[in-house]
Design a protein around this motif. Sequence first.
Motif, short mmCIF file in Angstrom:
data_model
loop_
_atom_site.label_atom_id
_atom_site.label_comp_id
_atom_site.label_asym_id
_atom_site.label_seq_id
_atom_site.Cartn_x
_atom_site.Cartn_y
_atom_site.Cartn_z
N ALA A 145 0.81 -1.21 0.00
CA ALA A 145 0.00 0.00 0.00
C ALA A 145 0.84 1.26 0.00
O ALA A 145 0.37 2.32 -0.42
CB ALA A 145 -0.93 0.00 1.21
N LEU A 146 2.10 1.17 0.46
CA LEU A 146 2.95 2.36 0.53
C LEU A 146 3.87 2.50 -0.68
O LEU A 146 4.69 3.42 -0.73
CB LEU A 146 3.78 2.33 1.81
CG LEU A 146 2.97 2.56 3.08
CD1 LEU A 146 3.85 2.38 4.32
CD2 LEU A 146 2.34 3.94 3.09
N ASN A 195 -4.21 6.50 -2.88
CA ASN A 195 -4.93 6.75 -4.13
C ASN A 195 -6.35 6.21 -4.05
O ASN A 195 -7.30 6.85 -4.50
CB ASN A 195 -4.17 6.11 -5.30
CG ASN A 195 -4.76 6.44 -6.65
OD1 ASN A 195 -5.86 6.05 -6.97
ND2 ASN A 195 -4.01 7.18 -7.46
N LEU A 196 -6.51 5.04 -3.48
CA LEU A 196 -7.85 4.44 -3.34
C LEU A 196 -8.75 5.26 -2.42
O LEU A 196 -9.97 5.24 -2.56
CB LEU A 196 -7.73 3.03 -2.78
CG LEU A 196 -7.09 1.99 -3.69
CD1 LEU A 196 -6.90 0.68 -2.94
CD2 LEU A 196 -7.94 1.76 -4.94
N THR A 248 -18.47 12.13 -7.91
CA THR A 248 -17.73 11.06 -8.58
C THR A 248 -16.45 10.76 -7.82
O THR A 248 -15.91 11.61 -7.11
CB THR A 248 -17.35 11.44 -10.02
OG1 THR A 248 -16.62 12.68 -9.99
CG2 THR A 248 -18.57 11.58 -10.88
N HIS A 249 -15.95 9.53 -7.99
CA HIS A 249 -14.65 9.18 -7.43
C HIS A 249 -13.58 9.58 -8.45
O HIS A 249 -13.73 9.30 -9.64
CB HIS A 249 -14.57 7.69 -7.14
CG HIS A 249 -13.40 7.30 -6.30
ND1 HIS A 249 -12.18 6.97 -6.84
CD2 HIS A 249 -13.25 7.24 -4.96
CE1 HIS A 249 -11.33 6.71 -5.86
NE2 HIS A 249 -11.94 6.86 -4.72
N PRO A 250 -12.48 10.21 -8.02
CA PRO A 250 -11.54 10.80 -8.97
C PRO A 250 -10.41 9.89 -9.45
O PRO A 250 -9.68 10.26 -10.36
CB PRO A 250 -10.96 11.98 -8.18
CG PRO A 250 -10.97 11.50 -6.77
CD PRO A 250 -12.21 10.64 -6.63
N SER A 251 -10.23 8.71 -8.85
CA SER A 251 -9.04 7.92 -9.13
C SER A 251 -9.04 7.30 -10.52
O SER A 251 -10.05 6.76 -10.98
CB SER A 251 -8.91 6.80 -8.09
OG SER A 251 -7.86 5.92 -8.43
N ASP A 252 -7.89 7.36 -11.21
CA ASP A 252 -7.67 6.60 -12.44
C ASP A 252 -7.21 5.19 -12.10
O ASP A 252 -7.65 4.22 -12.72
CB ASP A 252 -6.61 7.28 -13.31
CG ASP A 252 -7.09 8.60 -13.88
OD1 ASP A 252 -7.98 8.59 -14.74
OD2 ASP A 252 -6.58 9.66 -13.44
N ILE A 261 -10.89 -7.36 0.81
CA ILE A 261 -12.09 -6.77 0.22
C ILE A 261 -11.92 -6.73 -1.29
O ILE A 261 -10.98 -6.11 -1.79
CB ILE A 261 -12.32 -5.34 0.75
CG1 ILE A 261 -12.29 -5.28 2.28
CG2 ILE A 261 -13.64 -4.78 0.22
CD1 ILE A 261 -12.32 -3.87 2.85
N PRO A 262 -12.79 -7.39 -2.05
CA PRO A 262 -12.72 -7.26 -3.51
C PRO A 262 -12.86 -5.79 -3.90
O PRO A 262 -13.63 -5.04 -3.29
CB PRO A 262 -13.93 -8.08 -4.00
CG PRO A 262 -14.23 -9.02 -2.87
CD PRO A 262 -13.90 -8.28 -1.62
N ILE A 263 -12.12 -5.37 -4.91
CA ILE A 263 -12.13 -3.96 -5.30
C ILE A 263 -13.54 -3.47 -5.62
O ILE A 263 -13.88 -2.32 -5.33
CB ILE A 263 -11.18 -3.71 -6.50
CG1 ILE A 263 -11.11 -2.23 -6.88
CG2 ILE A 263 -11.57 -4.55 -7.70
CD1 ILE A 263 -10.50 -1.33 -5.86
N LEU A 264 -14.39 -4.33 -6.18
CA LEU A 264 -15.74 -3.90 -6.53
C LEU A 264 -16.60 -3.66 -5.30
O LEU A 264 -17.64 -2.99 -5.39
CB LEU A 264 -16.42 -4.91 -7.45
CG LEU A 264 -15.73 -5.15 -8.80
CD1 LEU A 264 -16.57 -6.07 -9.67
CD2 LEU A 264 -15.48 -3.83 -9.53
N ASP A 265 -16.18 -4.17 -4.14
CA ASP A 265 -16.92 -3.95 -2.90
C ASP A 265 -16.24 -2.93 -1.99
O ASP A 265 -16.74 -2.64 -0.90
CB ASP A 265 -17.05 -5.27 -2.12
CG ASP A 265 -17.87 -6.31 -2.86
OD1 ASP A 265 -18.77 -5.92 -3.62
OD2 ASP A 265 -17.59 -7.51 -2.68
N PHE A 266 -15.12 -2.40 -2.44
CA PHE A 266 -14.35 -1.50 -1.56
C PHE A 266 -14.99 -0.12 -1.45
O PHE A 266 -15.20 0.39 -0.34
CB PHE A 266 -12.92 -1.37 -2.10
CG PHE A 266 -12.02 -0.56 -1.21
CD1 PHE A 266 -11.45 -1.14 -0.08
CD2 PHE A 266 -11.74 0.76 -1.49
CE1 PHE A 266 -10.63 -0.39 0.76
CE2 PHE A 266 -10.92 1.52 -0.66
CZ PHE A 266 -10.36 0.93 0.47
N HIS A 267 -15.32 0.48 -2.59
CA HIS A 267 -15.98 1.79 -2.58
C HIS A 267 -17.49 1.63 -2.53
O HIS A 267 -18.03 0.61 -2.95
CB HIS A 267 -15.57 2.60 -3.82
CG HIS A 267 -14.11 2.90 -3.88
ND1 HIS A 267 -13.23 2.17 -4.66
CD2 HIS A 267 -13.36 3.84 -3.26
CE1 HIS A 267 -12.01 2.65 -4.52
NE2 HIS A 267 -12.06 3.66 -3.67
#
Length: 331
Positions: free
Chosen positions: A71-72, A112-113, A160-164, A187-193
Amino acid sequence: MRPFTYTKAADVNAAVQEVSTHEGAKFIAGGTNLLDLMKIDVMRPAHLIDVTHIAHKTIEENDKGGLRIGALVTNNDTAYNELVEKRYPLLSHAILAGATAQLRNVATDGGNLLQRTRCYYFYDTATPCNKREPGSGCSAIKGYNRDLAILGTSEHCIATHPSDMAVALAALDASIHVTGKDGERTIPILDFHRLPGDTPHIDTNLKEDELITSIDLPAKGFPEHYTYLKLRDRASYAFALVSVAAALELDGTTIKEARIALGGVAHKPWRKPEAEAILQGKAATTENFREVAEAYLEGAKGYGDNDFKIELAKRAIVRALEQALKMEAAS
């Protein structure tokens, strides 16, 4: 900026323990978004916990044939990593489409997330904003909303979420590893946000005491047929009006699998696997790409200034899939 206290955590457990015992505490790494929000009084943490001295700064093979990204690790170190460039070029291209090189040298992948929306009203403390102050109202719905969401919105928020980077991770089916006082979980990425619903101030499904430790990429990276298309008002360093992460697995001219994730259109990266399934087993043609684009934008709603984004998103999906298809000739 309001006064706050500050400490450095020696390891993950110390960071989690400290955030659990300090009311109003926040983790800080690169700080490229958090510090901006503190300066304009949008975020007001009473205590900052510096996590830049803990581990999780490497990119390594994981036990499932993919990669584990700490993550870092900074955005630039991820984008230019040899394994990422070779096996997950979609992710590399998405990261390089966002921010300046200077910011990418400092910003971390975990941070970033967690970056927050760039909605004008969220940043303007003189206006009502449910994301900033729950229950105050959403100024954007009847205000200037050209950049804002057309999918997954609610009467409480159209940010909106801004991350690319997150858009590419959504297309790649990444997983996010976190640690909190109750232990570790994935956490699956699709369930994270989260979508805004009636709690737009809650951006993710992270618990308050949890810290992102790494991001796992699965073995399949779609290195042959992919593209990251970012449509914006100027060519550099602008947030997306619409972005598309597209990836194809082909058998000749037949589509075995398609992945599509949209950015700039919702409160989170937008994936619709049931729409992607339309392409499975079909020829890779513009006509079929248009069919999936229509399915992706089903239920989209504009709010006046951003009505154009519905058609723009459809055309962007078609263009991105066409570019992904042609990638073989370029390789």
